[in-house]
Design an enzyme around this catalytic site. Structure first.
Site, PDB file in Angstrom:
ATOM      1  N   GLY A 200       0.834  -1.193   0.000  1.00  0.00           N
ATOM      2  CA  GLY A 200       0.000   0.000   0.000  1.00  0.00           C
ATOM      3  C   GLY A 200       0.866   1.240   0.000  1.00  0.00           C
ATOM      4  N   CYS A 201       0.369   2.273   0.609  1.00  0.00           N
ATOM      5  CA  CYS A 201       1.067   3.557   0.672  1.00  0.00           C
ATOM      6  C   CYS A 201       2.378   3.416   1.443  1.00  0.00           C
ATOM      7  CB  CYS A 201       0.158   4.581   1.340  1.00  0.00           C
ATOM      8  SG  CYS A 201       0.950   6.168   1.612  1.00  0.00           S
TER       9      CYS A 201
END
Length: 174
Positions: A11-12
């Site tokens: 993810g981020c």
């Protein structure tokens, strides 16, 4: 002091960076891009989804203090490894769950770790184990993002609760 590096995506990169910086034995965590074909990509290019790169972190750790197995145990609990190309509202191949081993020994450890954690989730693990060819460091404004911007809405509503949950579950030190 024996040190090693591993590159992970889940993810981020702001989220993973904030988590792994809290782990004992981690020397540094650098946000960046890897796994694609575009040389020297920018954040905007990677977010566009056409570079093939994932947002990743490169963890430099003291292997006598924390093992790769320990790091991967945190990794599996720090994101949803069963969702393909998505973490929460972050959608696209740039947010894929990935482990990028530096050598065959790391790859073997990653495969064993994945096998160990497979039964812990309701759905199959979608994490890819892919070679690390080149790691591109993200722009300076993305480094230590949570530490420098903890009051920003994304940090307050996405990262802080994740860190709290990991601390409450004794995954991270309190």
């Amino acid at each position: 002091m024996q040190t090693s590096k591993i590159t992970l995506g889940g993810g981020c990169f702001w989220c993973l960076e904030a988590i792994f910086e809290r782990l004992n034995g981690v020397i540094s965590v650098v946000s960046g891009y890897a796994g694609g074909q575009k040389e020297n990509p920018t954040y905007q290019e990677v977010c566009g989804g056409d570079t093939g790169h994932a947002e990743v972190i490169q963890i430099h750790f003291e292997s006598g203090c924390v093992t790769l197995e320990d790091i991967l145990d945190v990794f599996w609990q720090a994101h949803d490894p069963t969702t393909l190309n998505r973490q929460g509202n972050d959608i696209g191949t740039q947010y894929r769950s990935t482990i990028m081993p530096r050598d065959e020994k790391q790859k073997e450890i990653a495969l064993k770790s994945m096998e160990k954690w497979e039964g812990e989730f309701e759905s199959p693990i979608a994490t890819k184990i892919e070679p690390i060819n080149v790691f591109y460091e993200a722009e300076e404004c993305h480094q230590d993002y949570f530490r420098l911007n903890s009051q920003a809405p994304y940090c307050a509503f996405s990262i802080e609760p994740k860190i709290k949950k990991l601390k409450d579950n004794n995954v991270l030190p309190k």
